[in-house]
Design a protein around this motif. Structure first.
Motif, PDB file in Angstrom:
ATOM      1  N   ASN A   1       0.872  -1.167   0.000  1.00 39.78           N
ATOM      2  CA  ASN A   1       0.000   0.000   0.000  1.00 39.78           C
ATOM      3  C   ASN A   1       0.913   1.221   0.000  1.00 39.78           C
ATOM      4  O   ASN A   1       1.600   1.480   0.996  1.00 39.78           O
ATOM      5  CB  ASN A   1      -0.909   0.012   1.233  1.00 39.78           C
ATOM      6  N   ILE A   2       0.940   1.930  -1.116  1.00 40.88           N
ATOM      7  CA  ILE A   2       1.904   3.012  -1.304  1.00 40.88           C
ATOM      8  C   ILE A   2       1.160   4.277  -1.699  1.00 40.88           C
ATOM      9  O   ILE A   2       0.254   4.247  -2.530  1.00 40.88           O
ATOM     10  CB  ILE A   2       2.928   2.664  -2.408  1.00 40.88           C
ATOM     11  N   GLU A   3       1.562   5.403  -1.131  1.00 38.42           N
ATOM     12  CA  GLU A   3       0.946   6.679  -1.451  1.00 38.42           C
ATOM     13  C   GLU A   3       1.563   7.230  -2.738  1.00 38.42           C
ATOM     14  O   GLU A   3       2.546   7.969  -2.701  1.00 38.42           O
ATOM     15  CB  GLU A   3       1.141   7.663  -0.292  1.00 38.42           C
ATOM     16  N   ALA A   4       1.011   6.782  -3.854  1.00 32.98           N
ATOM     17  CA  ALA A   4       1.479   7.210  -5.177  1.00 32.98           C
ATOM     18  C   ALA A   4       0.473   6.719  -6.215  1.00 32.98           C
ATOM     19  O   ALA A   4      -0.259   5.768  -5.970  1.00 32.98           O
ATOM     20  CB  ALA A   4       2.864   6.630  -5.470  1.00 32.98           C
ATOM     21  N   PRO A   5       0.458   7.363  -7.391  1.00 31.28           N
ATOM     22  CA  PRO A   5      -0.420   6.881  -8.462  1.00 31.28           C
ATOM     23  C   PRO A   5      -0.020   5.467  -8.893  1.00 31.28           C
ATOM     24  O   PRO A   5       1.165   5.142  -8.991  1.00 31.28           O
ATOM     25  CB  PRO A   5      -0.190   7.885  -9.595  1.00 31.28           C
ATOM     26  N   LEU A   6      -0.995   4.634  -9.158  1.00 33.65           N
ATOM     27  CA  LEU A   6      -0.754   3.243  -9.524  1.00 33.65           C
ATOM     28  C   LEU A   6       0.150   3.123 -10.751  1.00 33.65           C
ATOM     29  O   LEU A   6       1.061   2.291 -10.781  1.00 33.65           O
ATOM     30  CB  LEU A   6      -2.079   2.512  -9.765  1.00 33.65           C
ATOM     31  N   ALA A   7      -0.068   3.945 -11.762  1.00 35.78           N
ATOM     32  CA  ALA A   7       0.751   3.863 -12.983  1.00 35.78           C
ATOM     33  C   ALA A   7       2.227   4.073 -12.670  1.00 35.78           C
ATOM     34  O   ALA A   7       3.093   3.388 -13.222  1.00 35.78           O
ATOM     35  CB  ALA A   7       0.265   4.884 -14.012  1.00 35.78           C
ATOM     36  N   ASP A   8       2.535   5.010 -11.773  1.00 37.24           N
ATOM     37  CA  ASP A   8       3.931   5.243 -11.386  1.00 37.24           C
ATOM     38  C   ASP A   8       4.512   4.010 -10.699  1.00 37.24           C
ATOM     39  O   ASP A   8       5.645   3.619 -10.949  1.00 37.24           O
ATOM     40  CB  ASP A   8       4.042   6.440 -10.439  1.00 37.24           C
ATOM     41  N   LEU A   9       3.727   3.404  -9.822  1.00 34.22           N
ATOM     42  CA  LEU A   9       4.195   2.225  -9.093  1.00 34.22           C
ATOM     43  C   LEU A   9       4.473   1.067 -10.050  1.00 34.22           C
ATOM     44  O   LEU A   9       5.499   0.396  -9.943  1.00 34.22           O
ATOM     45  CB  LEU A   9       3.174   1.805  -8.038  1.00 34.22           C
ATOM     46  N   LEU A  10       3.563   0.833 -10.976  1.00 37.77           N
ATOM     47  CA  LEU A  10       3.753  -0.260 -11.936  1.00 37.77           C
ATOM     48  C   LEU A  10       4.989  -0.020 -12.798  1.00 37.77           C
ATOM     49  O   LEU A  10       5.701  -0.961 -13.134  1.00 37.77           O
ATOM     50  CB  LEU A  10       2.503  -0.435 -12.795  1.00 37.77           C
ATOM     51  N   GLY A  11       5.263   1.219 -13.128  1.00 39.44           N
ATOM     52  CA  GLY A  11       6.456   1.547 -13.901  1.00 39.44           C
ATOM     53  C   GLY A  11       7.738   1.196 -13.169  1.00 39.44           C
ATOM     54  O   GLY A  11       8.735   0.820 -13.788  1.00 39.44           O
ATOM     55  N   ARG A  12       7.720   1.289 -11.846  1.00 40.73           N
ATOM     56  CA  ARG A  12       8.914   1.006 -11.043  1.00 40.73           C
ATOM     57  C   ARG A  12       9.257  -0.487 -11.000  1.00 40.73           C
ATOM     58  O   ARG A  12      10.396  -0.841 -10.702  1.00 40.73           O
ATOM     59  CB  ARG A  12       8.721   1.525  -9.620  1.00 40.73           C
ATOM     60  N   ILE A  13       8.266  -1.341 -11.273  1.00 38.74           N
ATOM     61  CA  ILE A  13       8.531  -2.792 -11.261  1.00 38.74           C
ATOM     62  C   ILE A  13       8.149  -3.432 -12.604  1.00 38.74           C
ATOM     63  O   ILE A  13       7.954  -4.640 -12.677  1.00 38.74           O
ATOM     64  CB  ILE A  13       7.812  -3.494 -10.084  1.00 38.74           C
ATOM     65  N   GLU A  14       8.095  -2.625 -13.651  1.00 46.14           N
ATOM     66  CA  GLU A  14       7.653  -3.123 -14.958  1.00 46.14           C
ATOM     67  C   GLU A  14       8.463  -4.320 -15.444  1.00 46.14           C
ATOM     68  O   GLU A  14       7.913  -5.301 -15.941  1.00 46.14           O
ATOM     69  CB  GLU A  14       7.708  -2.016 -16.006  1.00 46.14           C
ATOM     70  N   GLY A  15       9.781  -4.271 -15.297  1.00 43.79           N
ATOM     71  CA  GLY A  15      10.616  -5.380 -15.746  1.00 43.79           C
ATOM     72  C   GLY A  15      10.283  -6.673 -15.019  1.00 43.79           C
ATOM     73  O   GLY A  15      10.257  -7.755 -15.614  1.00 43.79           O
ATOM     74  N   ASP A  16       9.998  -6.568 -13.724  1.00 43.99           N
ATOM     75  CA  ASP A  16       9.640  -7.742 -12.924  1.00 43.99           C
ATOM     76  C   ASP A  16       8.273  -8.289 -13.318  1.00 43.99           C
ATOM     77  O   ASP A  16       8.046  -9.499 -13.303  1.00 43.99           O
ATOM     78  CB  ASP A  16       9.664  -7.388 -11.439  1.00 43.99           C
TER      79      ASP A  16
ATOM     80  N   ARG B   1       6.951  -8.017 -16.396  1.00 49.49           N
ATOM     81  CA  ARG B   1       7.130  -8.650 -17.708  1.00 49.49           C
ATOM     82  C   ARG B   1       7.848  -9.997 -17.598  1.00 49.49           C
ATOM     83  O   ARG B   1       7.567 -10.915 -18.354  1.00 49.49           O
ATOM     84  CB  ARG B   1       7.889  -7.726 -18.650  1.00 49.49           C
ATOM     85  N   ALA B   2       8.779 -10.112 -16.638  1.00 52.93           N
ATOM     86  CA  ALA B   2       9.530 -11.355 -16.449  1.00 52.93           C
ATOM     87  C   ALA B   2       8.760 -12.365 -15.592  1.00 52.93           C
ATOM     88  O   ALA B   2       9.251 -13.457 -15.348  1.00 52.93           O
ATOM     89  CB  ALA B   2      10.878 -11.048 -15.796  1.00 52.93           C
ATOM     90  N   LYS B   3       7.563 -11.981 -15.152  1.00 51.55           N
ATOM     91  CA  LYS B   3       6.715 -12.830 -14.301  1.00 51.55           C
ATOM     92  C   LYS B   3       7.397 -13.192 -12.989  1.00 51.55           C
ATOM     93  O   LYS B   3       7.176 -14.247 -12.418  1.00 51.55           O
ATOM     94  CB  LYS B   3       6.240 -14.067 -15.052  1.00 51.55           C
ATOM     95  N   ILE B   4       8.265 -12.287 -12.526  1.00 59.47           N
ATOM     96  CA  ILE B   4       8.854 -12.426 -11.192  1.00 59.47           C
ATOM     97  C   ILE B   4       7.821 -11.972 -10.172  1.00 59.47           C
ATOM     98  O   ILE B   4       7.734 -12.506  -9.080  1.00 59.47           O
ATOM     99  CB  ILE B   4      10.160 -11.613 -11.091  1.00 59.47           C
ATOM    100  N   PHE B   5       7.035 -10.965 -10.550  1.00 60.17           N
ATOM    101  CA  PHE B   5       5.911 -10.526  -9.716  1.00 60.17           C
ATOM    102  C   PHE B   5       4.642 -10.704 -10.538  1.00 60.17           C
ATOM    103  O   PHE B   5       4.526 -10.162 -11.642  1.00 60.17           O
ATOM    104  CB  PHE B   5       6.062  -9.071  -9.289  1.00 60.17           C
ATOM    105  N   ILE B   6       3.693 -11.483 -10.029  1.00 52.88           N
ATOM    106  CA  ILE B   6       2.437 -11.744 -10.724  1.00 52.88           C
ATOM    107  C   ILE B   6       1.320 -11.046  -9.940  1.00 52.88           C
ATOM    108  O   ILE B   6       0.988 -11.448  -8.829  1.00 52.88           O
ATOM    109  CB  ILE B   6       2.166 -13.249 -10.832  1.00 52.88           C
ATOM    110  N   PRO B   7       0.760  -9.966 -10.507  1.00 54.55           N
ATOM    111  CA  PRO B   7      -0.272  -9.215  -9.785  1.00 54.55           C
ATOM    112  C   PRO B   7      -1.589  -9.981  -9.674  1.00 54.55           C
ATOM    113  O   PRO B   7      -2.026 -10.621 -10.620  1.00 54.55           O
ATOM    114  CB  PRO B   7      -0.444  -7.954 -10.623  1.00 54.55           C
TER     115      PRO B   7
END
Length: 110
Positions: free
Chosen positions: A45-60, A62-68
């Motif tokens: 739970n982070i105080e920031a826009p969701l799009a910004d947060l997803l950008g910070r872990i985008e590589g993970d 795409r690599a399916k290291i993190f599965i939302p």
């Protein structure tokens, strides 16, 4: 919802595409077959826009290291938007998955 057939053709069932109940299972399928990886559930739970947060872990992502499994774009509330990202962190071992989850939290909070 969408699928890819055996010949690589993509079919869309719902043109209002979004993370839906079946999306996480499509993403998890390969990871569940990979017996060399461990998955742990993590939520941020982070105080920031969701799009910004997803950008910070985008590589993970795409690599399916993190599965939302759950994404929530917060609204301005008590000083700023609180967004939520929850899902599986995949790694070769539990200790590595826990370390990755800590790293994700650090990057998301930056």
């Amino acid at each position: 919802d969408m699928c890819v057939d055996g010949e690589g053709r993509v079919y869309f069932f719902d043109l209002n595409f979004r993370l839906a109940g079946s999306t996480c299972f499509i993403l998890m399928h390969e990871g569940m077959e990979d017996r060399k990886s461990v998955g742990i559930m993590s939520a941020f739970n982070i105080e920031a826009p969701l799009a910004d947060l997803l950008g910070r872990i985008e590589g993970d992502l795409r690599a399916k290291i993190f599965i939302p499994l759950q994404l929530y774009a917060g609204t301005a509330d008590k000083g700023g938007p609180v967004s939520r990202i929850a899902g599986f962190v995949r790694a070769p071992s539990r200790d590595e998955a826990l370390s990755l989850a800590s790293e994700f939290r650090r990057r998301l909070s930056a």
